[in-house]
Design an enzyme around this catalytic site. Sequence first.
Site, PDB file in Angstrom:
ATOM      1  N   PRO A   1       0.799  -1.223   0.000  1.00  0.00           N
ATOM      2  CA  PRO A   1       0.000   0.000   0.000  1.00  0.00           C
ATOM      3  C   PRO A   1       0.833   1.275   0.000  1.00  0.00           C
ATOM      4  O   PRO A   1       1.895   1.330   0.623  1.00  0.00           O
ATOM      5  CB  PRO A   1      -0.801  -0.103   1.313  1.00  0.00           C
ATOM      6  CG  PRO A   1       0.000  -1.003   2.170  1.00  0.00           C
ATOM      7  CD  PRO A   1       0.642  -1.992   1.242  1.00  0.00           C
TER       8      PRO A   1
ATOM      9  N   TYR B   1      11.081   8.605   1.635  1.00  0.00           N
ATOM     10  CA  TYR B   1      11.031   7.508   0.657  1.00  0.00           C
ATOM     11  C   TYR B   1      11.787   7.791  -0.646  1.00  0.00           C
ATOM     12  O   TYR B   1      11.799   6.939  -1.541  1.00  0.00           O
ATOM     13  CB  TYR B   1       9.575   7.178   0.332  1.00  0.00           C
ATOM     14  CG  TYR B   1       8.788   6.707   1.516  1.00  0.00           C
ATOM     15  CD1 TYR B   1       8.929   5.405   1.994  1.00  0.00           C
ATOM     16  CD2 TYR B   1       7.913   7.561   2.187  1.00  0.00           C
ATOM     17  CE1 TYR B   1       8.215   4.965   3.100  1.00  0.00           C
ATOM     18  CE2 TYR B   1       7.194   7.129   3.290  1.00  0.00           C
ATOM     19  CZ  TYR B   1       7.344   5.834   3.744  1.00  0.00           C
ATOM     20  OH  TYR B   1       6.639   5.408   4.836  1.00  0.00           O
TER      21      TYR B   1
ATOM     22  N   HIS C   1      12.446  -3.217   2.115  1.00  0.00           N
ATOM     23  CA  HIS C   1      11.911  -1.932   2.570  1.00  0.00           C
ATOM     24  C   HIS C   1      12.784  -0.815   2.030  1.00  0.00           C
ATOM     25  O   HIS C   1      14.020  -0.900   2.098  1.00  0.00           O
ATOM     26  CB  HIS C   1      11.859  -1.859   4.100  1.00  0.00           C
ATOM     27  CG  HIS C   1      10.914  -2.861   4.673  1.00  0.00           C
ATOM     28  ND1 HIS C   1       9.559  -2.720   4.594  1.00  0.00           N
ATOM     29  CD2 HIS C   1      11.139  -4.046   5.275  1.00  0.00           C
ATOM     30  CE1 HIS C   1       8.979  -3.772   5.146  1.00  0.00           C
ATOM     31  NE2 HIS C   1       9.909  -4.598   5.568  1.00  0.00           N
TER      32      HIS C   1
END
Lengths: 147, 147, 147, 147, 147, 147, 147, 147, 147, 147, 147, 147
Positions: free
Chosen positions: H10, H23, H100
């Site tokens: 998501p 990010y 990640h």
Amino acid sequence: MIKILVVHGPNLNMLGRREPGVYGVETLDQINVRIEAKATELEMEVRLFQSNIEGEIVGAVQSAVGWAQGIVINPGAYTHYSIAIRDAIAATGLPAVEVHLSNVHAREKFRRRSMTAPVVTGQIVGFGGDGYVLALDALKRIIERES
Amino acid sequence: MIKILVVHGPNLNMLGRREPGVYGVETLDQINVRIEAKATELEMEVRLFQSNIEGEIVGAVQSAVGWAQGIVINPGAYTHYSIAIRDAIAATGLPAVEVHLSNVHAREKFRRRSMTAPVVTGQIVGFGGDGYVLALDALKRIIERES
Amino acid sequence: MIKILVVHGPNLNMLGRREPGVYGVETLDQINVRIEAKATELEMEVRLFQSNIEGEIVGAVQSAVGWAQGIVINPGAYTHYSIAIRDAIAATGLPAVEVHLSNVHAREKFRRRSMTAPVVTGQIVGFGGDGYVLALDALKRIIERES
Amino acid sequence: MIKILVVHGPNLNMLGRREPGVYGVETLDQINVRIEAKATELEMEVRLFQSNIEGEIVGAVQSAVGWAQGIVINPGAYTHYSIAIRDAIAATGLPAVEVHLSNVHAREKFRRRSMTAPVVTGQIVGFGGDGYVLALDALKRIIERES
Amino acid sequence: MIKILVVHGPNLNMLGRREPGVYGVETLDQINVRIEAKATELEMEVRLFQSNIEGEIVGAVQSAVGWAQGIVINPGAYTHYSIAIRDAIAATGLPAVEVHLSNVHAREKFRRRSMTAPVVTGQIVGFGGDGYVLALDALKRIIERES
Amino acid sequence: MIKILVVHGPNLNMLGRREPGVYGVETLDQINVRIEAKATELEMEVRLFQSNIEGEIVGAVQSAVGWAQGIVINPGAYTHYSIAIRDAIAATGLPAVEVHLSNVHAREKFRRRSMTAPVVTGQIVGFGGDGYVLALDALKRIIERES
Amino acid sequence: MIKILVVHGPNLNMLGRREPGVYGVETLDQINVRIEAKATELEMEVRLFQSNIEGEIVGAVQSAVGWAQGIVINPGAYTHYSIAIRDAIAATGLPAVEVHLSNVHAREKFRRRSMTAPVVTGQIVGFGGDGYVLALDALKRIIERES
Amino acid sequence: MIKILVVHGPNLNMLGRREPGVYGVETLDQINVRIEAKATELEMEVRLFQSNIEGEIVGAVQSAVGWAQGIVINPGAYTHYSIAIRDAIAATGLPAVEVHLSNVHAREKFRRRSMTAPVVTGQIVGFGGDGYVLALDALKRIIERES
Amino acid sequence: MIKILVVHGPNLNMLGRREPGVYGVETLDQINVRIEAKATELEMEVRLFQSNIEGEIVGAVQSAVGWAQGIVINPGAYTHYSIAIRDAIAATGLPAVEVHLSNVHAREKFRRRSMTAPVVTGQIVGFGGDGYVLALDALKRIIERES
Amino acid sequence: MIKILVVHGPNLNMLGRREPGVYGVETLDQINVRIEAKATELEMEVRLFQSNIEGEIVGAVQSAVGWAQGIVINPGAYTHYSIAIRDAIAATGLPAVEVHLSNVHAREKFRRRSMTAPVVTGQIVGFGGDGYVLALDALKRIIERES
Amino acid sequence: MIKILVVHGPNLNMLGRREPGVYGVETLDQINVRIEAKATELEMEVRLFQSNIEGEIVGAVQSAVGWAQGIVINPGAYTHYSIAIRDAIAATGLPAVEVHLSNVHAREKFRRRSMTAPVVTGQIVGFGGDGYVLALDALKRIIERES
Amino acid sequence: MIKILVVHGPNLNMLGRREPGVYGVETLDQINVRIEAKATELEMEVRLFQSNIEGEIVGAVQSAVGWAQGIVINPGAYTHYSIAIRDAIAATGLPAVEVHLSNVHAREKFRRRSMTAPVVTGQIVGFGGDGYVLALDALKRIIERES
């Protein structure tokens, strides 16, 4: 004559009006009358004090030194977090009885923790206004045995 | 005449011999004499029971149903973990007073947890053998008020 | 013929009289009649046992070895702390079903922990006396599948 | 005729292929056949539903209102964290049985927590596909007793 | 005319001067002017109170009984530990709105716990001085609906 | 004209039918009518969205970017565990108000934890359908102040 | 001649038959023979006791007073929760050695907690039946040094 | 030719636009181009999938069975609570790499818990889009070594 | 001339009389004389304040703004729970030194937590009355370095 | 001839001088003499090692591989946190006995946790220098039984 | 030419011999050969270091300042508790990659905590000796992007 | 002449170069110069020691016995987990002062725990290099008072 300080903590001045299902219908004045009657019966002298302010309760407890031979205290909500009142009780070096009107163990979890319990002689919990009467009785036995 | 079941839990048969610094020098027999004297004074009848076995205490508490109007119980070490005794007390539906000789709040942390406290009417903690005497007094007031 | 040991733990002898709002109005005798009827229907033999004493339950579970092919057990309050009963069940090596009358997950938090659950085959929780009947049915399917 | 909604949660569509050591070799189709056979035997009507999507399970549970008299639900992994499914079950007000194929209490610690358990009527845990069959039996008894 | 008690807790007298990055540049006086303006608009009467002393806030809350129909309270730091203020609010039996200027959930972890939240009607958190204005609006709707 | 996205989470489509003692009798359609009326009064445009599916709520929140100036969101049960919705809200960079119909602090302990609270501007909790109306009011003040 | 009470707790009567992978293949009778042989070698007298009942173990430990100079005890499962046995050991005032057959630290987490460990002189853990032999050796050294 | 399923969870569709400080500025399309280029270099075939919906990710992971030899998955926020995705990965029995973008260990505490980590082969954390490229490299080595 | 506010918390007025084994035999007056002597030596001006009331300490700390360049504070028991005093110290923006007479780390566990420590410049713990003298010395170095 | 490595951890070189009330008056040299005497009696060869440095203990334990058949280790303070020593012991694959001079269970809570306990064969705790002697005895039995 | 320090922590010198089921059969020398080969391929220079001593690892990490542009570190068991190594890594200000041979998340719970993870750039976990090779690749990309 | 051992723990050799925002720009050599100057002023003799190795710090502390009358120690990162250093300090029986340069209470949570604090006389925290100077001053007062 044995002298006892009796301290009522926050919101106890609301007794009778405050959640009677939990705390009963007796007012603080009515309880105080019963305390004084019991004291007379036991040939003790009591000084009665109530405050909503933690620091004033600290001061009242300190004032017992040099006057009283014992303390009955219901610290109300402060029971559960007041290290200041705990320290004051310990500082007096006097026998003390902690009283709670309702059975604090049958209510919210945070009411099961007492900061003051480890520094008092004993607790009387769950008997409404009778608790104070029993406390005077208990204190008399303790003080007479020690003297 | 009010009938009361008095239950003494594990190791209380060792009283007087067991760590007198913690539990006092009075033996269980001496305490029982005091309980019976107080009962006579209050015009109550008491049945005295002691066991080291949790399940026997469960059975004794169950047996109060139909005979007693109230229970005084010192579950000793079982206080801190016996859900079985808790359930038995709750099952009787009778007013009950939990007594502890020493101030459990001033000892090891695990002694501060009481499994039975939430299902009794009140606790009397820290007054040695006097606790039972005070408990009879308290129970009498509760039972007379309710009836 | 499949042989099953059925064990009822502490306070279950009070069923019907004990907090019927929680545990229902059926007595243990009535439940036992239903268990035996179901066993007859399933062509099983049951041995019924009840005790309030943890160690006697340990002994009863041990006695299943060499006689029973399965165990139905409602450890009552001991469910939540009896490592001794857990060890006894594991020691038998038999399929076992844990039954609870009430939905323990909807009550006090300490009733959500089961010491015995990890060593039984399965649990049936919350269906009152029906739970035992369902447990016999489940055990029969397990034992027949394994043999 | 009693109508029952049967809900299978995430990954149950993988049954038989997924870790058979844990979940058995029976496929979901085979279990569904057994559920329908049992329903026929008990003269019940079942509606079968499976989804991997939490919100679709919420929707399916909501849809039981006005059609079904009871719910059998295996929320799979969502058991352990879905407050949304819990709320949906509670919102229906219907009797519900929570089923788990494996004994969740004998696996990872996080599988011991059930968010849904407090709002269902009962749980049947650890009996593989038999659990659904037992659940229909249990629901029938509940619904007939209530009506 | 609806009467509302508005209570500001400790350090709120420092607003505007105290960490404006967290609490904004508006002073308590400016917020009080806005509260009174809103009250006039809603045809309510407000009594404004500020104290740094926990026990005085207890007393102020108690004083609402018999005068006010609702309470707006920002207990400041006491939010996180004052069982005494919690008990006082509960004792009044009045609808109450808890207001926080900053988003307490986005700050230190200890600010996420509110002792008072379980006994108030609702909370309004994170809107600076606007929170009080919204609270008056909310209280008016509640009081009018109840009467 | 200020544009606001209003998001209703899981089970909110059941409002009015679902546990009215907890959530009130107003349906979601009635609340939406009130939201639109308030928006008209405040000269705002609202887009209304409801889903039971966490990931669809994530998508709806994402879609606010480039259209809306603010978000009103009641994540329902997802409030307590959806890091995905939290991340979506934070990703938009828009002011957001979290609304809860019931006072979540006065219910089960797990409802006191909000994953989304630290990334919204503020919360309005416990005022039923009024919460959305107050949220629009709050958002308008925030957006006008910032612009 | 030094006299030692040796107490075996619950399920130890199942040794040899119970999970030999964990507890070994030696039976309790075989271990007792070894204990008596070692006692003879050390010129000690031992009294051997086993019970599944917590309260009977309490009683056995109490009975050591006035007869034994030391105690060897393997409280089995009760190790992890029996405050009653702990209190009994402490009440005797005798040197005591706690023995466990298996390495409890390498098993389930709840087996790492010992209620009795703080009141014994020492523990010997993980050596199967040898543990008792080592315990007699250790006790002899302690008692001779003290006398 | 080795076939690999690559799953993006998501909010990853927001990459580049969502909190670039955390990010990075690369979009998901740009990362996917890099993944495909690396796959071509390593002579692997990749199937790319993104969804905000937990249950769709479950379905995508299930679909790898019978097609892929390995899985690269960034479960995004679901990493921290999705037992459903964990179960799906375990059900495939395929080697899997958890990726990640940011160093989750240097952010909020709840991001340090990974539900999926115990069932994957390895993790690559904190290298932005490079993580996927390294993951393909790692998977190739694992699959070639095993075959 | 550097101006310093020195704040003594609850029960410090009992020094010398209160548990001298823990807090020493020096009275607060004697300590204050030493503080003033040291201030004179360092050419600083001190204002001395003691209260048992948490909110008065909050007020005293607030009053330092605009008068003092630094604060020495021994919050006594309030150290461990007063978020209000913490907020007051932070609000002043002044360098502050937290002093404790006894080594709080060597006492009850609850005394190891300090609510105020994260907002002061430094702590001086365990040196009795010397702590204040050292604190003045430390503050002088800090203030002179900053100016 | 059985060869045993004996490892003494940090501060054990201070024995006799260090807190004799806790650790006894025997010095490490005296204990080592007793260890060697016992080894001679049991026809074992011992290598004695002491270090305050965790990594040197790791190295010493590693060095047992290929020389010793067993390890006696008192990791001292490192017992409670050294995963490195734990890993070293496990890496040797040798039987090992963990020895503690004092009863660690009767001291500070952090001394009850042993990182090494789960990877050794057994522990001997609380017997002072005798513990090493008993450990050699125990190891001999284990090694002879295994061979 | 990019210079990289590669640090191997405690017990890694035992690789190949130590629990090959967990850590693989490759020795540290073989892994170092692979690291150097990869470094040559990537045109990097590596310095290889291994120690069992925490403080020597601290020193080695410190020594990277002024020589290396990046660090690859497998702190072994120290990962889980060495704040000293954490502080050393942070003090260098260099990009660092934490490598673990086994999937620490699938082992004992205490191996899931990494003290160093929050101060490194990224982690590569679970790929055996390949992890170092991937780490060099990752570091090269980071260093080239930054320069 | 009073002799004092001053111990600097791990990474303190990096002072001035290591995160100056946290630890200041002063180097360890500069601090040591200040320490020696202060010692001269106070007519004390100091021995300065720094090591990154926990066990060497243990050894240094042990070496104070018989030479020094007091210890000043900044255990750096070892403060938070070194039971070995704690035991060494306690073993010396000397007055000791724990110094920290930064306010550890205002940093990561794990820095709030000090293993050494309960065994020292006092702490001085948050004053940078001044802390050592204050510590010498404090120690002198303690030693002179005791002698």
